[in-house]
Design an enzyme around this catalytic site. Structure first.
Site, PDB file in Angstrom:
ATOM      1  N   GLU A 150       0.800  -1.230   0.000  1.00  0.00           N
ATOM      2  CA  GLU A 150       0.000   0.000   0.000  1.00  0.00           C
ATOM      3  C   GLU A 150       0.832   1.279   0.000  1.00  0.00           C
ATOM      4  OE1 GLU A 150      -3.157  -0.116   2.882  1.00  0.00           O
ATOM      5  OE2 GLU A 150      -4.134  -1.797   1.867  1.00  0.00           O
ATOM      6  N   GLU A 197      -5.506  -8.832   0.748  1.00  0.00           N
ATOM      7  CA  GLU A 197      -6.245  -8.524   1.978  1.00  0.00           C
ATOM      8  C   GLU A 197      -7.705  -8.388   1.621  1.00  0.00           C
ATOM      9  OE1 GLU A 197      -4.858  -5.165   4.337  1.00  0.00           O
ATOM     10  OE2 GLU A 197      -2.772  -5.721   3.935  1.00  0.00           O
TER      11      GLU A 197
HETATM   12  C1  BGP Z   1      -4.656  -2.223   5.109  1.00  0.00           C
HETATM   13  C2  BGP Z   1      -3.307  -2.551   5.700  1.00  0.00           C
HETATM   14  C3  BGP Z   1      -3.332  -3.571   6.791  1.00  0.00           C
HETATM   15  C4  BGP Z   1      -4.567  -3.525   7.683  1.00  0.00           C
HETATM   16  C5  BGP Z   1      -5.850  -3.223   6.933  1.00  0.00           C
HETATM   17  C6  BGP Z   1      -7.017  -2.876   7.804  1.00  0.00           C
HETATM   18  O1  BGP Z   1      -4.629  -0.923   4.638  1.00  0.00           O
HETATM   19  O2  BGP Z   1      -2.445  -3.041   4.696  1.00  0.00           O
HETATM   20  O3  BGP Z   1      -2.136  -3.486   7.485  1.00  0.00           O
HETATM   21  O4  BGP Z   1      -4.355  -2.809   8.802  1.00  0.00           O
HETATM   22  O5  BGP Z   1      -5.718  -2.192   6.000  1.00  0.00           O
HETATM   23  O6  BGP Z   1      -6.926  -1.557   8.262  1.00  0.00           O
HETATM   24  P1  BGP Z   1      -7.193  -1.176   9.760  1.00  0.00           P
HETATM   25  O7  BGP Z   1      -6.252  -2.000  10.557  1.00  0.00           O
HETATM   26  O8  BGP Z   1      -6.909   0.275   9.875  1.00  0.00           O
HETATM   27  O9  BGP Z   1      -8.606  -1.519  10.004  1.00  0.00           O
END
Ligand code: BGP
Length: 451
Positions: A162, A354
């Site tokens: 990201e 993800e």
């Molecule tokens: C993505 C990231 C992850 C994870 C996910 C959920 O942007 O790559 O590391 O954290 O989002 O986000 P959050 O943890 O803020 O809910």
């Protein structure tokens, strides 16, 4: 068409959100640790996280029980090089070697992210991180070390997680909000990270021509709030600038002309060297990692009732969708559209790196009935199946997350795991692992190679 036989059913974590042991065995301080430290009074930090560092064997045996075909995790640069450069930390190497060996022994394909929000802090202090071109070569050197150490057992690499989100959040790059040069520095970091990713890809291709390596892009789908042309144009532009322009650079090695135009208009054009063009063109991705969770509805025409997710636009609630506790929408049908759009544009194999649902959760008689996550899994896998049916080359699915991890923004309240980690923000307890209903559901999906 059903899921291909070799489909990489998986689950994911990242180092700072999972490992803990943040200063153990020689690991250096990172930007992620620093960001967590700033919120230490209100939520959990990265010191223990899911305590994955101390649950290695147990977690891999849970992966085996779950039937995972792959596991996405990240290597912490600062565990390998505590200062980002210099001497290799053998204890850090030993940890990842053990993890990778265990995965391979259990027939679980490692999918390894080389940088997931945790730039070594020493590089920020010394060079301002990716503002400096020095960091490009240091990242390449670190990646080369990882390829050398682990490349004989790793077939799938992800360069930077990201980058498109990092460049919207000054503190993810170790930059200061009040820096008068901030806009220019953010662009320079963006550009330098493209080069860093390309260089790592070139290095990997030279060392392991059969390995697969690509970036991992945040890819929410944007809807216009209304069919007013201004709303439609805004949604289109955000989608383009946030997701497709970065993908274009990774896949074709070119800087999107609209992005360049924006840099010129805003007087933020980065330092570009003559050799860069050929680096970007040579270091292109073998596949696209995409992180897709939900859709976001944007408005150019009404400015009431918005809520902020950190992007500088008005995000609206879509009346046709339901929302979770953190205002993330539930919109599985959009996943198929997103996969198709991405595949049609770039024609590269896609791995969902993800995708998941977050909840506030607690143990109830020693169990967690995460019904909504089960439904989320079902509905999103169904759309993946449809995308495959329609011709998308989807090669894997990494559910976010394997166990409950530290959220990148909301500490330990915001849980994503298939496995409950028994701790809360301030009471760390033993971090005992308890399988949620979604664990059993997903295990069944994997066993049947689909729904
Ligand atoms: C993505 C990231 C992850 C994870 C996910 C959920 O942007 O790559 O590391 O954290 O989002 O986000 P959050 O943890 O803020 O809910």
């Amino acid at each position: 068409m059903s899921f291909p036989k070799e489909f990489l059913w998986g689950a994911a974590t990242s180092a700072f959100q999972y490992e803990g042991a943040y200063l153990e065995d020689g690991k250096g301080w990172t930007v992620a640790d620093e960001r967590c430290k700033a919120k230490r009074d209100i939520q959990a930090d990265s010191s223990v996280a899911s305590d994955g560092y101390h649950h290695l064997e147990q977690d891999v045996s849970l992966m085996k029980e779950l039937g995972l075909k792959s596991y996405r995790f990240s290597i912490s640069w600062a565990r390998i090089y505590p200062d980002g450069e210099g001497t290799i930390n053998s204890e850090g190497v030993a940890y990842y070697k053990k993890l990778i060996d265990l995965l391979v022994e259990n027939h679980i394909e490692p999918v390894v992210t080389l940088l997931h929000f945790d730039i070594p802090w020493a590089l920020v202090e010394k060079y301002e991180g990716f503002v400096s071109r020095r960091c490009i070569d240091l990242y390449d050197n670190y990646c080369r070390t990882c390829f050398k150490l682990f490349g004989n057992k790793v077939n799938y690499w992800l360069t930077i997680n990201e980058q498109n989100v990092m460049v919207m959040m000054h503190d993810m790059l170790g930059l200061k909000k009040d820096d008068p040069q901030l806009s220019k520095k953010l662009v320079q970091c963006d550009y330098n990270m493209y080069l860093a990713s390309a260089k790592a890809i070139i290095t990997c291709h030279k060392m392991y021509p059969n390995a697969h390596i690509g970036p991992c892009v945040s890819y929410p789908t944007f809807y216009p709030e209304t069919c007013h042309p201004d709303d439609v144009a805004l949604a289109y532009d955000i989608q383009d600038m946030m997701a497709f322009a970065p993908m274009e650079t990774y896949v074709y090695g070119t800087i999107n002309p609209m992005v360049m135009n924006k840099w010129i208009k805003e007087d933020t054009v980065p330092n570009i060297l003559e050799e860069d063009d050929s680096i970007l063109k040579e270091g292109t991705a073998d596949y696209l990692g995409v992180n897709w969770y939900c859709t976001q509805t944007v408005s150019a025409t009404s400015r009431n009732g918005s809520f902020n997710i950190g992007i500088d636009v008005d995000i609206k609630k879509n009346p046709y969708l339901e929302y979770g506790q953190w205002n993330w929408s539930y919109d599985p049908r959009a996943l198929k559209m997103a996969l198709k759009e991405c595949y049609v544009r770039f024609k590269k194999p896609i791995m969902i790196c993800e995708n998941g649902w977050s909840e506030l959760e607690e143990l109830c008689d020693g169990k967690v009935h995460d019904i909504k996550r089960v439904q989320y899994l079902h509905d999103h896998i169904e759309q993946m199946q449809k995308a495959l049916d329609e011709g998308v080359n989807l090669i894997g699915y990494q559910h976010w997350s394997f166990v409950d991890i530290l959220s990148s923004s909301q500490g330990f309240d915001k849980r994503y795991g298939l496995i409950f980690v028994d701790r809360d923000n301030f009471n760390i307890k033993e971090c005992q692992r308890i399988k949620k209903d979604s664990f059993y559901y997903y295990r069944n999906v994997i066993e049947n190679n689909g729904l």
